[in-house]
Motif scaffolding. Structure first.
Motif, PDB file in Angstrom:
ATOM      1  N   ASN A 194       2.210  -0.819  -5.126  1.00 22.83           N
ATOM      2  CA  ASN A 194       1.912  -2.243  -4.970  1.00 22.83           C
ATOM      3  C   ASN A 194       1.866  -2.971  -6.312  1.00 22.83           C
ATOM      4  O   ASN A 194       1.740  -4.203  -6.341  1.00 22.83           O
ATOM      5  N   ARG A 195       1.988  -2.245  -7.404  1.00 24.96           N
ATOM      6  CA  ARG A 195       2.143  -2.869  -8.721  1.00 24.96           C
ATOM      7  C   ARG A 195       3.566  -2.752  -9.245  1.00 24.96           C
ATOM      8  O   ARG A 195       4.044  -3.658  -9.933  1.00 24.96           O
ATOM      9  N   LYS A 196       4.232  -1.651  -8.945  1.00 27.31           N
ATOM     10  CA  LYS A 196       5.588  -1.443  -9.445  1.00 27.31           C
ATOM     11  C   LYS A 196       6.598  -1.740  -8.338  1.00 27.31           C
ATOM     12  O   LYS A 196       6.732  -0.977  -7.387  1.00 27.31           O
ATOM     13  N   LEU A 197       7.302  -2.866  -8.484  1.00 28.27           N
ATOM     14  CA  LEU A 197       8.273  -3.310  -7.495  1.00 28.27           C
ATOM     15  C   LEU A 197       9.683  -3.087  -8.017  1.00 28.27           C
ATOM     16  O   LEU A 197       9.898  -2.888  -9.219  1.00 28.27           O
ATOM     17  N   MET A 198      10.645  -3.143  -7.105  1.00 32.61           N
ATOM     18  CA  MET A 198      12.032  -2.839  -7.459  1.00 32.61           C
ATOM     19  C   MET A 198      12.980  -3.875  -6.855  1.00 32.61           C
ATOM     20  O   MET A 198      12.814  -4.304  -5.720  1.00 32.61           O
ATOM     21  N   MET A 199      13.990  -4.245  -7.653  1.00 36.14           N
ATOM     22  CA  MET A 199      15.085  -5.079  -7.180  1.00 36.14           C
ATOM     23  C   MET A 199      16.388  -4.306  -7.371  1.00 36.14           C
ATOM     24  O   MET A 199      16.701  -3.872  -8.480  1.00 36.14           O
ATOM     25  N   MET A 200      17.122  -4.120  -6.289  1.00 34.43           N
ATOM     26  CA  MET A 200      18.442  -3.509  -6.362  1.00 34.43           C
ATOM     27  C   MET A 200      19.484  -4.605  -6.142  1.00 34.43           C
ATOM     28  O   MET A 200      19.533  -5.214  -5.074  1.00 34.43           O
ATOM     29  N   ASN A 201      20.276  -4.863  -7.168  1.00 36.38           N
ATOM     30  CA  ASN A 201      21.391  -5.810  -7.067  1.00 36.38           C
ATOM     31  C   ASN A 201      22.635  -4.983  -6.753  1.00 36.38           C
ATOM     32  O   ASN A 201      23.288  -4.446  -7.635  1.00 36.38           O
ATOM     33  N   SER A 245       0.850  -1.193   0.000  1.00 36.66           N
ATOM     34  CA  SER A 245       0.000   0.000   0.000  1.00 36.66           C
ATOM     35  C   SER A 245       0.880   1.236   0.000  1.00 36.66           C
ATOM     36  O   SER A 245       2.030   1.206   0.458  1.00 36.66           O
ATOM     37  N   GLY A 246       0.321   2.346  -0.516  1.00 34.55           N
ATOM     38  CA  GLY A 246       1.071   3.593  -0.591  1.00 34.55           C
ATOM     39  C   GLY A 246       2.044   3.619  -1.751  1.00 34.55           C
ATOM     40  O   GLY A 246       2.156   2.665  -2.532  1.00 34.55           O
ATOM     41  N   THR A 247       2.749   4.753  -1.871  1.00 36.77           N
ATOM     42  CA  THR A 247       3.777   4.910  -2.903  1.00 36.77           C
ATOM     43  C   THR A 247       5.051   5.459  -2.269  1.00 36.77           C
ATOM     44  O   THR A 247       5.006   6.175  -1.266  1.00 36.77           O
ATOM     45  N   LEU A 248       6.175   5.108  -2.894  1.00 35.77           N
ATOM     46  CA  LEU A 248       7.488   5.479  -2.385  1.00 35.77           C
ATOM     47  C   LEU A 248       8.301   6.068  -3.521  1.00 35.77           C
ATOM     48  O   LEU A 248       8.377   5.484  -4.609  1.00 35.77           O
ATOM     49  N   GLN A 249       8.910   7.238  -3.283  1.00 35.62           N
ATOM     50  CA  GLN A 249       9.739   7.892  -4.288  1.00 35.62           C
ATOM     51  C   GLN A 249      11.179   7.418  -4.149  1.00 35.62           C
ATOM     52  O   GLN A 249      11.805   7.603  -3.112  1.00 35.62           O
ATOM     53  N   HIS A 250      11.696   6.806  -5.212  1.00 35.08           N
ATOM     54  CA  HIS A 250      13.042   6.232  -5.206  1.00 35.08           C
ATOM     55  C   HIS A 250      13.991   7.060  -6.064  1.00 35.08           C
ATOM     56  O   HIS A 250      13.632   7.531  -7.130  1.00 35.08           O
ATOM     57  N   GLU A 251      15.236   7.197  -5.592  1.00 37.24           N
ATOM     58  CA  GLU A 251      16.314   7.822  -6.366  1.00 37.24           C
ATOM     59  C   GLU A 251      17.604   7.113  -5.993  1.00 37.24           C
ATOM     60  O   GLU A 251      17.817   6.746  -4.832  1.00 37.24           O
ATOM     61  N   ASP A 252      18.487   6.897  -6.997  1.00 44.55           N
ATOM     62  CA  ASP A 252      19.712   6.157  -6.696  1.00 44.55           C
ATOM     63  C   ASP A 252      20.921   6.737  -7.411  1.00 44.55           C
ATOM     64  O   ASP A 252      20.821   7.682  -8.197  1.00 44.55           O
ATOM     65  N   SER A 253      22.076   6.145  -7.110  1.00 40.99           N
ATOM     66  CA  SER A 253      23.353   6.664  -7.591  1.00 40.99           C
ATOM     67  C   SER A 253      23.555   6.459  -9.087  1.00 40.99           C
ATOM     68  O   SER A 253      24.476   7.027  -9.675  1.00 40.99           O
ATOM     69  N   ASN A 267       2.250  14.853   1.484  1.00 42.69           N
ATOM     70  CA  ASN A 267       0.853  14.654   1.073  1.00 42.69           C
ATOM     71  C   ASN A 267       0.611  13.252   0.532  1.00 42.69           C
ATOM     72  O   ASN A 267      -0.414  12.986  -0.089  1.00 42.69           O
ATOM     73  N   GLY A 268       1.564  12.338   0.752  1.00 42.94           N
ATOM     74  CA  GLY A 268       1.419  10.969   0.275  1.00 42.94           C
ATOM     75  C   GLY A 268       0.590  10.110   1.213  1.00 42.94           C
ATOM     76  O   GLY A 268       0.049  10.583   2.217  1.00 42.94           O
ATOM     77  N   GLU A 269       0.495   8.823   0.892  1.00 42.67           N
ATOM     78  CA  GLU A 269      -0.247   7.866   1.694  1.00 42.67           C
ATOM     79  C   GLU A 269       0.721   6.997   2.491  1.00 42.67           C
ATOM     80  O   GLU A 269       1.862   6.801   2.084  1.00 42.67           O
ATOM     81  N   PRO A 270       0.291   6.458   3.624  1.00 46.64           N
ATOM     82  CA  PRO A 270       1.149   5.548   4.381  1.00 46.64           C
ATOM     83  C   PRO A 270       1.566   4.349   3.540  1.00 46.64           C
ATOM     84  O   PRO A 270       0.805   3.861   2.700  1.00 46.64           O
ATOM     85  N   VAL A 271       2.777   3.894   3.778  1.00 46.72           N
ATOM     86  CA  VAL A 271       3.348   2.767   3.039  1.00 46.72           C
ATOM     87  C   VAL A 271       3.472   1.568   3.972  1.00 46.72           C
ATOM     88  O   VAL A 271       3.969   1.681   5.089  1.00 46.72           O
ATOM     89  N   ARG A 272       3.005   0.416   3.483  1.00 44.54           N
ATOM     90  CA  ARG A 272       3.252  -0.872   4.139  1.00 44.54           C
ATOM     91  C   ARG A 272       4.029  -1.730   3.149  1.00 44.54           C
ATOM     92  O   ARG A 272       3.564  -1.954   2.023  1.00 44.54           O
TER      93      ARG A 272
END
Length: 246
Positions: free
Chosen positions: A88-95, A71-79, A109-114
């Motif tokens: 909950n539809r778009k998942l991420m794998m960091m190797n 649930s919720g959305t998370l803003q990701h940024e990386d090197s 203003n986002g929603e809680p993330v589980r």
């Protein structure tokens, strides 16, 4: 072998809007040589994050990291310069390999993330870092197991550089079901809801079951979200990851 790891044994971190239960799966079987990890599964964090959470740039090395939101959305940024919104539809794998930095945030203003952040031990150390994303057609797989991540030979949507497969499913109330694989080391995590074992034992949110019995059977007593890890104790893996190691 069948062992229950109750939610109460998780290491709890409570910092305002940032709340995680760190699950060390090795605690289920008391192995002094690997007290916290279970084969390729180093640990996983059951996170409940509120709007405003910001985790700044930090490093990972020799970890295979699956970010699994329900649930919720998370803003990701990386090197690598990648930016993405996880859901909950778009998942991420960091190797992470030889070294990788990332940061995550939930807007005010986002929603809680589980979510779960899952740390798997790779086969080899210091490989080339990369990040993967996959957007599923549906957020939930209703009453059937779905392969979401696994080693290259499995053709899973997200590749783990280790002999592991990770499944999920959402079971409606009063569904009887089996584990998706047999005769291997498995860990079943109850993300939400409740299931009943054949002996009447109940497993609720945050509980885990470690087992090796073939085609173990369960019943959902309410709407239930599950994550299942298929591990391989006979395959090689390293144990010097920053988060997945010992």
């Amino acid at each position: 072998m069948l062992a229950i790891l109750p939610a109460a044994k998780a290491h709890k971190v409570r910092r305002g809007n940032f709340n995680i239960d760190i699950v060390f799966p090795g605690l289920a079987r008391h192995n002094p040589e690997d007290a916290r990890g279970l084969a390729q599964l180093g640990r996983f964090d059951f996170a409940q994050l509120l709007p405003g959470v910001f985790v700044g740039m930090h490093m990972h090395q020799n970890d295979e990291i699956l970010s699994y939101l329900r649930s919720g959305t998370l803003q990701h940024e990386d090197s690598s310069g990648e930016k993405a919104t996880l859901s909950n539809r778009k998942l991420m794998m960091m190797n992470a390999g030889s070294g990788f930095y990332h940061q995550e945030q939930i807007p005010e203003n986002g929603e809680p993330v589980r979510m779960l952040q899952i740390f798997v031990r790779p086969e080899r150390e210091n490989e080339t870092p990369k990040v993967q994303f996959h957007e599923f057609e549906e957020a939930f797989s209703i009453n059937q197991w779905r392969l979401i991540a696994g080693h290259k030979q499995t053709n899973a949507p997200l590749e783990i550089r280790s002999k592991v497969r990770i499944f999920d499913a959402r079971f409606t109330k009063d569904q009887t079901f089996e584990s998706p694989t047999a005769e291997t080391l498995q860990l079943l995590f109850v993300f939400s809801g409740c299931i009943e074992l054949t002996d009447g034992t109940l497993l609720a949110e945050g509980d885990s079951l470690v087992f090796t019995t073939a085609r173990t059977q369960f019943k959902s007593t309410q709407l239930t979200d599950l994550v299942l890890f298929e591990l391989n104790e006979n395959a090689y893996y390293i144990r010097n990851g920053m988060f997945s190691g010992t």
